[in-house]
Design a protein around this motif. Structure first.
Motif, short mmCIF file in Angstrom:
data_model
loop_
_atom_site.label_atom_id
_atom_site.label_comp_id
_atom_site.label_asym_id
_atom_site.label_seq_id
_atom_site.Cartn_x
_atom_site.Cartn_y
_atom_site.Cartn_z
N VAL A 1 101.02 51.10 10.94
CA VAL A 1 100.25 51.44 10.51
C VAL A 1 99.09 51.47 11.43
CG1 VAL A 1 98.39 51.05 9.18
CG2 VAL A 1 101.16 50.69 8.35
N LEU A 2 98.85 50.61 12.59
CA LEU A 2 97.74 50.26 13.26
C LEU A 2 98.27 51.68 14.50
CD1 LEU A 2 97.65 46.33 14.09
CD2 LEU A 2 95.70 47.93 12.71
N LEU A 3 99.31 51.98 15.01
CA LEU A 3 99.71 52.43 16.36
C LEU A 3 99.04 53.57 15.49
CD1 LEU A 3 103.18 51.02 17.54
CD2 LEU A 3 100.67 50.84 18.48
N GLU A 4 99.64 54.15 13.95
CA GLU A 4 98.94 55.25 13.94
C GLU A 4 97.51 55.48 13.74
OE1 GLU A 4 99.66 58.90 11.20
OE2 GLU A 4 101.23 58.39 11.01
N ILE A 5 96.70 54.71 13.32
CA ILE A 5 95.12 54.63 12.95
C ILE A 5 94.69 54.90 14.67
CG2 ILE A 5 93.08 53.38 12.50
CD1 ILE A 5 94.75 52.05 10.67
N GLU A 6 95.24 53.93 15.87
CA GLU A 6 94.62 54.27 16.99
C GLU A 6 94.31 55.30 17.92
OE1 GLU A 6 96.07 52.08 20.93
OE2 GLU A 6 97.33 53.33 20.03
N ALA A 7 95.62 56.06 17.03
CA ALA A 7 95.79 57.50 17.08
C ALA A 7 95.56 58.42 16.82
CB ALA A 7 97.79 58.25 17.09
N ARG A 8 94.83 58.23 15.55
CA ARG A 8 93.72 59.24 14.91
C ARG A 8 92.66 58.64 15.66
NH1 ARG A 8 93.98 58.35 9.33
NH2 ARG A 8 92.63 55.74 9.18
N GLU A 9 91.93 57.61 16.08
CA GLU A 9 90.99 56.89 16.32
C GLU A 9 90.54 57.56 17.46
OE1 GLU A 9 87.71 55.58 15.52
OE2 GLU A 9 89.36 55.40 13.54
N GLU A 10 91.68 57.50 18.47
CA GLU A 10 91.88 58.08 20.13
C GLU A 10 91.56 59.23 19.87
OE1 GLU A 10 93.53 57.61 24.18
OE2 GLU A 10 93.68 56.10 22.74
N LYS A 11 92.30 60.31 19.25
CA LYS A 11 91.50 61.94 18.77
C LYS A 11 90.00 62.30 18.66
CE LYS A 11 93.56 65.43 16.38
NZ LYS A 11 92.40 65.70 15.83
N LEU A 12 90.06 61.40 17.72
CA LEU A 12 88.52 61.28 17.69
C LEU A 12 87.76 60.82 18.77
CD1 LEU A 12 86.36 62.04 15.11
CD2 LEU A 12 86.30 59.42 14.87
N ILE A 13 87.68 60.23 19.32
CA ILE A 13 87.12 59.28 20.63
C ILE A 13 87.16 60.72 21.85
CG2 ILE A 13 86.77 57.67 22.85
CD1 ILE A 13 87.64 55.96 20.17
N ALA A 14 88.34 60.97 21.79
CA ALA A 14 88.08 62.63 22.77
C ALA A 14 87.37 63.20 22.34
CB ALA A 14 89.96 62.33 22.46
N GLU A 15 87.76 63.75 21.46
CA GLU A 15 86.38 64.49 20.56
C GLU A 15 85.11 64.47 21.43
OE1 GLU A 15 88.07 65.18 16.62
OE2 GLU A 15 89.80 65.88 16.74
N GLU A 16 84.74 63.19 21.08
CA GLU A 16 83.70 63.65 21.34
C GLU A 16 83.38 63.19 22.61
OE1 GLU A 16 82.81 60.05 19.80
OE2 GLU A 16 82.71 60.54 17.08
N LEU A 17 84.40 62.77 23.55
CA LEU A 17 83.68 62.02 25.08
C LEU A 17 84.44 64.19 25.76
CD1 LEU A 17 85.97 59.36 26.30
CD2 LEU A 17 82.80 59.73 26.11
N THR A 18 84.67 64.97 24.97
CA THR A 18 84.94 66.09 25.73
C THR A 18 83.90 67.28 25.69
OG1 THR A 18 87.01 66.29 25.12
CG2 THR A 18 86.25 68.03 25.12
N ARG A 19 83.21 66.91 24.03
CA ARG A 19 81.90 67.97 24.25
C ARG A 19 80.97 67.11 25.26
NH1 ARG A 19 83.49 67.04 18.20
NH2 ARG A 19 82.50 64.87 18.30
N PHE A 20 80.65 65.76 24.59
CA PHE A 20 79.95 65.24 26.09
C PHE A 20 80.41 65.48 27.33
CE2 PHE A 20 78.84 61.70 29.29
CZ PHE A 20 77.00 61.57 28.38
N LEU A 21 81.38 65.76 27.75
CA LEU A 21 81.69 65.96 28.97
C LEU A 21 81.40 67.74 29.74
CD1 LEU A 21 84.51 63.63 29.93
CD2 LEU A 21 81.78 63.45 30.68
#
Length: 202
Positions: free
Chosen positions: A64-84
């Protein structure tokens, strides 16, 4: 006509919906109690499934944690991509990375946030090169690589390794300062400063 990109139907659609319900129910239980104290009975009741269905989708609590991690990582990556999308120096880019990762605590709550950070150091996590495919690691590696090329930074090792060292250190500091905002601000500021000093051109 091709069905590529079409929404799943029938059994696959039902499987995905069940998976989503189980994950959402588990996420709420982990948020409230943490992984170790999570009540499987409460999860399956909230999801409206049988115990066996939970284990079909998630063989262990850590899955469960690994899937939550993947979901959160995707969200963070999207935010950073917009920032960059706009130019930023390395300090601002790493500071935004820290802010985006630390914001998980607000979204997930203290218990789940600490569990999620701890999964990075789990002895049962497979040791593979999968980290190279993680979007946040890739983005941080790109920040360091760009800083190298511009002369803003210098590192003699693979930017991916630099990114992994930076992020693992950050995860550890966030884990030990959970719930201590003033201490965290000081520790993280010092960590960012020391990281930038270590990357300064010689």
């Amino acid at each position: 006509m091709s069905d590529l990109g079409a929404a799943p139907k029938g059994r696959e659609a039902r499987r995905r919906e069940t998976h989503r319900r189980v994950l959402d129910a588990a996420t709420e239980e982990y948020r409230a109690r943490g992984m170790a104290d999570a009540d499987l009975g409460a999860i399956i009741a909230a999801a409206g499934v049988a115990r066996g269905t939970f284990y079909f989708h998630f063989p262990t609590k850590e899955h469960v944690l690994l899937e939550i991690e993947a979901r959160e990582e995707k969200l963070i990556a999207e935010e950073l991509t917009r920032f960059l999308a706009e130019p930023h120096d390395l300090r601002d880019s790493l500071a935004e990375t820290i802010r985006s990762i630390a914001a998980m605590e607000t979204r997930l709550g203290r218990h789940l946030f600490k569990d999620l950070l701890s999964v990075h150091f789990s002895p049962t996590r497979p040791l593979t090169d999968e980290w190279r495919a993680h979007p946040v690691i890739g983005l941080v590696a790109g920040m360091i690589r760009d800083a190298n090329r511009s002369g803003e930074a210098e590192t003699m090792i693979d930017p991916y390794h630099s990114a992994v060292f930076f992020l693992f250190g950050l995860y550890g500091l966030l884990a030990i300062t959970t719930g201590a905002a003033v201490l965290r601000d000081t520790v993280i500021r010092d960590y960012l400063d020391s990281t930038l000093r270590s990357l300064q051109p010689r």
